[in-house]
Design a protein around this motif. Structure first.
Motif: not given
Length: 576
Positions: A99, A102-104, A142, A194-195, A197, A205, A215, A221-222
């Motif tokens: 995280h 990558n801020s995920n 998610k 996770a968020p 994208t 992301n 991504s 995010g996942e």
């Protein structure tokens, strides 16, 4: 009319709310897992921050645990050589690192996850058995799925610290999603969520395997969490490729089941009134065996007893295609293997895939033919027709609920959505007659596609219709942020309700996958996609293919997926 100052104040308010959420998340990461600015700064310069980069930040034991395949981890837990606490802690640490790089993650539950792991270990010690087949399994979701003790924002700023945007219902996770209940009853541990994208909380992301690319969406995010191995399995949602596309872009495996196999009960959705093409949960992980292990456990939990939308189909054991038939049925070819037939679509004639995807498809076709299987050209009812139907149904409510949720905070549309809403607000909703016509068209298309599939028995040597389809997921290996989009290879799967799997095959190689300057595009979409290819930019991005089986054939799909990956593994060369 809103004044300029009022607009500035509203913008400031939602931005402050989002910034506070981001900081709150970071504070949930233990100090010993915080990365220095030197490390995060170095990561920003790297093309690939998955695999070796993140492994190099971890201690050897944590790296070893988090790089093991899911069935191996569950075997070690079963034997007692790995505790739930050690397993969960290892993945929480890796997810924390991922995280920060990558801020995920939108919701973090590391502290609660370790406490649950402690309780699982105590249960085992006190009772001499596991709570279930997923005992101690670290899972990420998610952020549509409700989990007790965790918030659900679905990336809406206005949902922060509320229950689905209702300020009178601030209780976090007060309505747990059914699949979450099933996972936890089987022993799984939810460590984070996770968020989407791109969103106004975390921003865009990027792809951990190539940070110049996206991504994928919407479960991007996942997908990024799985690329970073931040959990042993991830669960996204799929309405039009939203699990398959991120899996392909991030180089992980996925399965999108048909409607009615896994529960989507009590899950937040952007269009709750749209039920003609329901969203479904989809699994993402590091191997087909990981997907199969969790999918089997969820089916064996008999979800139809708690969700009446689930089809009562118990787990169906399949023949092992790589070692012959268990029941003695089916034609045998070569060394006792059952011969399979595949519908093969390397290009739909509308948008040709980039060279890395062409090479991935060629690799799969060659290894399957080498093992005695056959591939026949696939020319079904036009996928463009399916996309047209999907578009009508997807926006049949005009997306009013979506804009209502955006309006809770005053946050703006993300750039990728602006062109889809030219007036900056909801579209015109279909009237009941128009919606009925769209649903009728969907059923007619499904019937035509099924008839075409059945007709292939006259072209196969097995005497039965093709067993599965092979085709691209997306024309490119991942995609440029804001780059051209084309869902003609994947979006139709939800219209016809096929079970769908993504298999990563290779990676884009600037030395091998040259730009074809002499190619003559067949149309505007094809030209945009062709011109978007740059061998240097896409270098290292995952190149994947998809398999599709017919409706409710998930067990068959998993079995064929193992055959394909086994065939690829037997032919791997060092550069691939």
């Amino acid at each position: 009319m809103i004044s300029k100052q009022e607009s500035i104040d509203a913008q400031s308010k939602w931005q402050k709310t989002a910034a506070h959420k981001v900081q709150e998340n970071l504070e949930k990461i233990p100090h010993q897992w915080r990365l220095s600015k030197d490390i995060t700064g170095q990561a920003a310069k790297e093309r690939n921050i998955s695999d070796d980069f993140i492994d190099g930040l971890l201690d050897s034991e944590t790296a070893q645990i988090t790089n093991k395949d899911l069935p191996v981890l569950m075997t070690e837990v079963s034997r007692g050589s790995l505790t739930a606490v050690k397993l969960v802690t290892a993945f929480c640490q890796r997810a924390a690192y991922g995280h920060q790089l990558n801020s995920n993650l939108l919701e973090i539950n590391f502290e609660g996850a370790v406490k649950r792991a402690e309780a699982l270990d105590k249960y085992r010690n006190d009772n001499g058995k596991l709570i279930g087949p997923l005992h101690g399994l670290p899972v990420t979701l998610k952020d549509q799925y409700h989990v007790k003790g965790m918030g659900t924002t679905m990336a809406y700023v206005g949902w922060i610290d509320t229950f689905e945007g209702d300020p009178a219902s601030p209780l976090k996770g007060c309505e747990e999603s059914q699949i979450v209940h099933e996972l936890e009853s089987l022993g799984a541990v939810i460590i984070a969520k996770a968020p989407e994208t791109n969103n106004n909380i975390l921003g865009y992301n990027l792809n951990p395997r190539n940070q110049k690319l996206t991504s994928g969406g919407s479960s991007g995010g996942e997908g990024a969490v799985q690329a970073m191995k931040g959990s042993a399995i991830g669960i996204g949602s799929d309405f039009g490729g939203s699990v398959s596309i991120p899996a392909a872009f991030n180089g992980v495996y996925s399965i999108k089941p048909s409607v009615g196999r896994l529960s989507f009960l009590r899950v937040a959705t952007p269009s709750p009134d749209q039920t003609a093409i329901p969203s479904v949960p989809g699994l993402m992980g590091s191997s087909v065996s990981s997907l199969e292990y969790v999918f089997r456990a969820l089916i064996q939990a008999e979800p139809w007893k708690r969700d009446n939308t689930i089809v009562q189909i118990p787990w169906r054991e399949q023949e092992d295609h790589s070692h012959g038939s268990k029941n003695g049925k089916g034609k045998k070819e070569g060394r006792g293997k059952t011969k399979l037939s595949f519908g093969y679509m390397p290009s739909d004639g509308i948008v040709r895939p980039h060279p890395p995807i062409q090479r991935a498809l060629d690799m799969v076709s060659r290894v399957l033919r080498a093992q005695g299987h056959e591939l026949i050209p696939w020319d079904p009812p036009p996928h463009a027709r399916a996309l047209e139907i999907h578009g009508k149904i997807a926006c049949s409510d005009g997306c009013h609920t979506f804009f209502e949720n955006m309006g809770l905070s005053g946050e703006p549309l993300i750039p990728e959505l602006v062109s889809g809403f030219p007036d900056g607000g909801p579209l015109r909703a279909l009237d009941p007659a128009e919606l009925a016509d769209a649903v009728r068209e969907m059923h007619e298309y499904r019937e035509a596609y099924a008839a075409y599939w059945d007709s292939t028995r006259s072209r196969t040597s097995t005497g039965r219709p093709v067993d599965a389809l092979i085709l691209p997921v997306w024309p490119s290996a991942a995609a440029r942020p804001g780059g051209p989009e084309y869902g003609g290879y994947i979006g139709f799967a939800n219209v016809v309700d096929h079970s769908t799997m993504v298999i990563p095959v290779t990676t884009a190689d600037r030395k091998v996958d040259a730009f074809e300057a002499d190619y003559e595009p067949v149309g505007e979409e094809d030209e945009k996609m062709w011109r978007s290819y740059d061998p240097e930019l896409f270098h290292g991005a995952p190149a994947a293919i998809q398999l599709q089986c017919r409706t409710l054939e998930e067990e068959k799909l998993l079995s064929i997926g193992k055959l394909v990956t086994g065939a690829l593994d037997s032919q791997r060369t060092p550069e691939h």
